[in-house]
Design a protein around this motif. Structure first.
Motif, PDB file in Angstrom:
ATOM      1  N   ASP A  79     -35.580  31.856  32.130  1.00 36.63           N
ATOM      2  CA  ASP A  79     -36.302  32.495  31.027  1.00 36.63           C
ATOM      3  C   ASP A  79     -37.409  33.424  31.524  1.00 36.63           C
ATOM      4  O   ASP A  79     -37.600  34.516  30.991  1.00 36.63           O
ATOM      5  CB  ASP A  79     -36.908  31.432  30.105  1.00 36.63           C
ATOM      6  CG  ASP A  79     -35.827  30.754  29.267  1.00 36.63           C
ATOM      7  OD1 ASP A  79     -34.713  31.306  29.206  1.00 36.63           O
ATOM      8  OD2 ASP A  79     -36.108  29.685  28.705  1.00 36.63           O
ATOM      9  N   ASP A  80     -38.159  32.971  32.553  1.00 35.44           N
ATOM     10  CA  ASP A  80     -39.232  33.795  33.082  1.00 35.44           C
ATOM     11  C   ASP A  80     -38.705  35.110  33.635  1.00 35.44           C
ATOM     12  O   ASP A  80     -39.275  36.173  33.424  1.00 35.44           O
ATOM     13  CB  ASP A  80     -39.999  33.045  34.174  1.00 35.44           C
ATOM     14  CG  ASP A  80     -40.872  31.947  33.584  1.00 35.44           C
ATOM     15  OD1 ASP A  80     -41.141  32.023  32.365  1.00 35.44           O
ATOM     16  OD2 ASP A  80     -41.253  31.028  34.324  1.00 35.44           O
ATOM     17  N   ASP A 111     -35.921  36.586  32.794  1.00 33.23           N
ATOM     18  CA  ASP A 111     -35.482  37.408  31.663  1.00 33.23           C
ATOM     19  C   ASP A 111     -36.647  38.144  31.051  1.00 33.23           C
ATOM     20  O   ASP A 111     -36.587  39.353  30.805  1.00 33.23           O
ATOM     21  CB  ASP A 111     -34.853  36.518  30.584  1.00 33.23           C
ATOM     22  CG  ASP A 111     -33.464  36.052  30.993  1.00 33.23           C
ATOM     23  OD1 ASP A 111     -32.915  36.637  31.936  1.00 33.23           O
ATOM     24  OD2 ASP A 111     -32.976  35.094  30.375  1.00 33.23           O
ATOM     25  N   LEU A 112     -37.728  37.398  30.797  1.00 34.47           N
ATOM     26  CA  LEU A 112     -38.887  38.008  30.148  1.00 34.47           C
ATOM     27  C   LEU A 112     -39.473  39.116  31.030  1.00 34.47           C
ATOM     28  O   LEU A 112     -39.811  40.190  30.530  1.00 34.47           O
ATOM     29  CB  LEU A 112     -39.949  36.942  29.856  1.00 34.47           C
ATOM     30  CG  LEU A 112     -41.185  37.443  29.119  1.00 34.47           C
ATOM     31  CD1 LEU A 112     -40.816  38.124  27.804  1.00 34.47           C
ATOM     32  CD2 LEU A 112     -42.159  36.297  28.869  1.00 34.47           C
TER      33      LEU A 112
END
Lengths: 121, 203
Positions: A3-4, A6-7
């Protein structure tokens, strides 16, 4: 999927996507800039203060060429007055000399009538 | 002054030239600063028209302050970001006070954001990011945008937000965590499942 990561990718893409002002917005901003830009102030018309006699005389002296010129003019005036009061015969002798009448030299008195200026009555 | 000569000058020098009546300085300053102000305002407000108004107002304040600008006190871009931040904050507060106007935390906005994100089946991830940013509290959103989209260093962000550097770091970290949480639930909407499938197929 991380997720990190991706962000970070999304934020990086957003950072690489510029937001361009439209031509209309640019025109509005530049119109504001033109209206707000300081302008050099036109010089105010010079107003002459009321002046006294001495100031008037000073202006006159300046107009005649300054103090030195005024002194020369005064001296010339006095000399002219003197020649007017004195007998002009000397000038006639001088004129004769210049014209070639050398005999006049023997008799020439440059200031023949100056006695009247310092003779006591 | 010729355009080529102006190009190499700093923003501060250009502002002095503008204040002295140079006709080309405003055009160059606008070209340099307006895109940054507009991008930042757009990401804070999620509304292009409002962001344009904020940008115009911020630039107008720059023109007006030009004759009094003192070199060395702050960078012009930092000052401009600060003005945009304050204008956007005021605008968002005014939105909240207006009855019937969508709020970040109001149900209708949530629904609107939800529908916006749902419509991103065509992988419009930037729109999803902006929508997610709109759900963050103001200060977190400002910190995240300034740090990760505008690319500013924490000390400059601290100046803009009138905070300490540690507070900026904290806001940025919390903002990123919140953003990740918002977007994590929408990976399928944004096509990330498809990407994963493709990666696996390729692998």
């Amino acid at each position: 999927m991380n997720d990190d990561m991706d962000l970070d990718n999304w934020l990086a893409k957003a950072a690489a996507t510029p937001v361009s002002p439209s031509a209309a917005l640019t025109a509005r901003i530049l119109a504001d800039a033109d209206a707000a830009q300081p302008r050099p102030q036109p010089q105010a018309a010079r107003v002459r203060p009321s002046r006294g006699l001495m100031a008037w005389l000073s202006d006159l002296a300046e107009g005649l060429g300054g103090r030195r010129a005024l002194a020369g003019l005064s001296l010339a005036s006095v000399a002219g007055l003197f020649l007017g009061v004195a007998d002009p015969s000397a000038l006639q002798s001088l004129a004769g000399l210049i014209a070639g009448d050398l005999t006049a030299v023997e008799q020439m008195d440059l200031l023949p009538a100056t006695d009247i200026l310092w003779t006591e009555n | 002054m010729p355009r080529d000569t102006l190009d190499v000058l700093s923003d501060e020098t250009l502002l002095v030239l503008y204040a002295n009546g140079d006709p080309g300085a405003a055009r160059l300053l606008t070209a340099r600063l307006a895109p940054r102000a507009l991008g930042y305002a757009t990401r804070l407000l999620s509304d292009r028209a409002e962001a344009e108004d904020v940008t115009q107002e911020a630039m107008l304040r720059l023109w007006k302050i030009a004759p009094q600008w003192r070199n060395g006190e702050a960078q012009i871009s930092t000052w401009l970001y600060r003005v945009v931040t304050n204008l956007c904050t005021d605008l968002r507060r005014a939105r909240r006070k207006r009855p019937g106007v969508a709020l970040d935390d109001a149900p209708e906005v949530a629904a609107s954001t939800e529908s916006a994100v749902s419509s991103l089946m065509q992988a419009d991830r930037m729109t999803a990011l902006h929508a997610a940013l709109g759900q963050l509290p103001d200060r977190q959103r400002q910190a995240v945008v300034l740090r990760h989209i505008e690319g500013l260093a924490n000390p400059e962000i601290a100046q803009i937000m009138d905070l300490g550097v540690e507070a900026v770091e904290s806001l940025t970290a919390r903002g990123k965590r919140a953003l990740a949480a918002i977007l994590a639930g929408r990976k399928a909407d944004l096509g990330y499942d498809d990407d994963a499938d493709e990666s696996e197929a390729v692998g």
